[in-house]
Design a protein around this motif. Structure first.
Motif, PDB file in Angstrom:
ATOM      1  N   VAL A  42       0.922  -1.096   0.016  1.00  0.00           N
ATOM      2  CA  VAL A  42      -0.068   0.015   0.233  1.00  0.00           C
ATOM      3  C   VAL A  42       1.002   1.189  -0.171  1.00  0.00           C
ATOM      4  O   VAL A  42       0.424   2.182  -0.893  1.00  0.00           O
ATOM      5  CB  VAL A  42      -0.885   0.054   1.245  1.00  0.00           C
ATOM      6  N   LEU A  43       2.039   1.210   0.724  1.00  0.00           N
ATOM      7  CA  LEU A  43       2.815   2.635   0.842  1.00  0.00           C
ATOM      8  C   LEU A  43       3.656   2.467  -0.689  1.00  0.00           C
ATOM      9  O   LEU A  43       3.765   3.526  -1.068  1.00  0.00           O
ATOM     10  CB  LEU A  43       3.982   2.228   1.751  1.00  0.00           C
ATOM     11  N   GLY A  44       3.735   1.357  -1.077  1.00  0.00           N
ATOM     12  CA  GLY A  44       4.139   1.394  -2.510  1.00  0.00           C
ATOM     13  C   GLY A  44       3.507   2.328  -3.855  1.00  0.00           C
ATOM     14  O   GLY A  44       3.814   2.909  -4.365  1.00  0.00           O
ATOM     15  N   VAL A  45       2.152   1.807  -3.437  1.00  0.00           N
ATOM     16  CA  VAL A  45       1.180   2.382  -4.515  1.00  0.00           C
ATOM     17  C   VAL A  45       0.953   3.859  -3.941  1.00  0.00           C
ATOM     18  O   VAL A  45       0.894   4.632  -4.965  1.00  0.00           O
ATOM     19  CB  VAL A  45      -0.385   1.672  -4.117  1.00  0.00           C
TER      20      VAL A  45
ATOM     21  N   ILE B 120       3.882   3.694 -21.619  1.00  0.00           N
ATOM     22  CA  ILE B 120       3.276   3.735 -20.202  1.00  0.00           C
ATOM     23  C   ILE B 120       4.244   4.303 -19.303  1.00  0.00           C
ATOM     24  O   ILE B 120       5.330   4.090 -18.947  1.00  0.00           O
ATOM     25  CB  ILE B 120       3.034   2.271 -19.661  1.00  0.00           C
ATOM     26  N   PRO B 121       3.643   5.272 -18.595  1.00  0.00           N
ATOM     27  CA  PRO B 121       4.641   5.938 -17.331  1.00  0.00           C
ATOM     28  C   PRO B 121       4.959   4.850 -16.396  1.00  0.00           C
ATOM     29  O   PRO B 121       4.051   4.004 -15.883  1.00  0.00           O
ATOM     30  CB  PRO B 121       3.560   6.961 -16.583  1.00  0.00           C
ATOM     31  N   VAL B 122       6.233   4.863 -16.166  1.00  0.00           N
ATOM     32  CA  VAL B 122       6.886   3.897 -15.110  1.00  0.00           C
ATOM     33  C   VAL B 122       6.155   3.845 -13.757  1.00  0.00           C
ATOM     34  O   VAL B 122       5.760   2.886 -13.003  1.00  0.00           O
ATOM     35  CB  VAL B 122       8.473   4.107 -15.109  1.00  0.00           C
TER      36      VAL B 122
ATOM     37  N   ILE C 177       2.508   1.223  -9.564  1.00  0.00           N
ATOM     38  CA  ILE C 177       1.232   1.149  -9.315  1.00  0.00           C
ATOM     39  C   ILE C 177       0.566  -0.451  -9.326  1.00  0.00           C
ATOM     40  O   ILE C 177       0.071  -1.111  -8.556  1.00  0.00           O
ATOM     41  CB  ILE C 177       0.018   2.011  -9.530  1.00  0.00           C
ATOM     42  N   ALA C 178       0.701  -0.784 -10.605  1.00  0.00           N
ATOM     43  CA  ALA C 178       0.003  -2.100 -10.984  1.00  0.00           C
ATOM     44  C   ALA C 178       0.931  -3.142 -10.307  1.00  0.00           C
ATOM     45  O   ALA C 178       0.190  -4.236  -9.799  1.00  0.00           O
ATOM     46  CB  ALA C 178       0.087  -2.234 -12.468  1.00  0.00           C
ATOM     47  N   GLY C 179       2.215  -3.133 -10.223  1.00  0.00           N
ATOM     48  CA  GLY C 179       2.986  -4.095  -9.677  1.00  0.00           C
ATOM     49  C   GLY C 179       2.839  -4.107  -8.309  1.00  0.00           C
ATOM     50  O   GLY C 179       2.878  -5.370  -7.812  1.00  0.00           O
ATOM     51  N   TYR C 180       2.630  -3.155  -7.532  1.00  0.00           N
ATOM     52  CA  TYR C 180       2.311  -3.085  -6.006  1.00  0.00           C
ATOM     53  C   TYR C 180       0.995  -3.637  -5.876  1.00  0.00           C
ATOM     54  O   TYR C 180       0.685  -4.613  -4.849  1.00  0.00           O
ATOM     55  CB  TYR C 180       2.600  -1.687  -5.355  1.00  0.00           C
ATOM     56  N   VAL C 181       0.088  -3.320  -6.554  1.00  0.00           N
ATOM     57  CA  VAL C 181      -1.345  -3.948  -6.368  1.00  0.00           C
ATOM     58  C   VAL C 181      -1.380  -5.562  -6.486  1.00  0.00           C
ATOM     59  O   VAL C 181      -1.793  -6.367  -5.864  1.00  0.00           O
ATOM     60  CB  VAL C 181      -2.365  -3.289  -7.476  1.00  0.00           C
ATOM     61  N   LEU C 182      -0.734  -6.115  -7.617  1.00  0.00           N
ATOM     62  CA  LEU C 182      -0.191  -7.331  -7.788  1.00  0.00           C
ATOM     63  C   LEU C 182       0.506  -7.978  -6.465  1.00  0.00           C
ATOM     64  O   LEU C 182      -0.050  -8.949  -6.114  1.00  0.00           O
ATOM     65  CB  LEU C 182       0.594  -7.718  -8.994  1.00  0.00           C
ATOM     66  N   MET C 183       1.228  -7.420  -6.096  1.00  0.00           N
ATOM     67  CA  MET C 183       2.302  -7.945  -4.957  1.00  0.00           C
ATOM     68  C   MET C 183       1.135  -7.832  -3.572  1.00  0.00           C
ATOM     69  O   MET C 183       1.158  -8.916  -2.829  1.00  0.00           O
ATOM     70  CB  MET C 183       3.341  -7.230  -4.631  1.00  0.00           C
TER      71      MET C 183
END
Length: 137
Positions: free
Chosen positions: A10-13, A54-56, A61-67
């Motif tokens: 969540v902090l990553g998002v 795509i903005p990095v 955000i997508a990666g942190y949601v997956l994690m």
């Protein structure tokens, strides 16, 4: 471990969302423009802030949601893949900041710390799962 990894995700998002906001900011000074060596605006408006159009930060955000989803389901072995992929990519971006741009982004450095911690915690959790349990004597 599940909840600690969720909190970090969540902090990553949040951090990635702040970087994305910076990416699309078109006016005013950057909130994290500290000096000539620390300026999120320079980093997030550089050509390195996009990957395949795509903005990095969106990928972050997508990666942190997956994690977060994998941590919630306690799929720790599977979680190793996105955490270490994210760590490798974050280290690559840090190398660009250090040696190409010469400018650091506070949000990126915080994200690197988060993904580093998530990688270590996930690896430790997986290793512990394979350690045989001792029966009481």
């Amino acid at each position: 471990m599940k909840y600690l990894l969720l909190i970090l995700a969540v902090l990553g998002v949040i951090v990635s969302s702040l970087a994305l906001r910076e990416h699309y900011r078109t006016y005013g000074d950057s909130a994290c423009s500290i000096n000539e060596r620390w300026d999120c605006g320079v980093v997030n408006h550089s050509r390195y802030a996009m990957l395949a159009g795509i903005p990095v930060a969106t990928l972050g955000i997508a990666g942190y949601v997956l994690m977060a989803a994998l941590a919630w389901l306690r799929f720790y072995r599977l979680l190793l893949v996105p955490t270490f992929a994210g760590l490798a990519f974050s280290l690559h971006l840090a190398d660009i900041e250090a040696h190409v741009l010469g400018v650091w982004c506070v949000y990126c450095v915080i994200s690197l710390g988060i993904i580093s911690l998530m990688s270590l915690l996930t690896l430790g959790t997986v290793v512990v799962q394979f350690v045989p349990k001792r029966s009481p004597a």
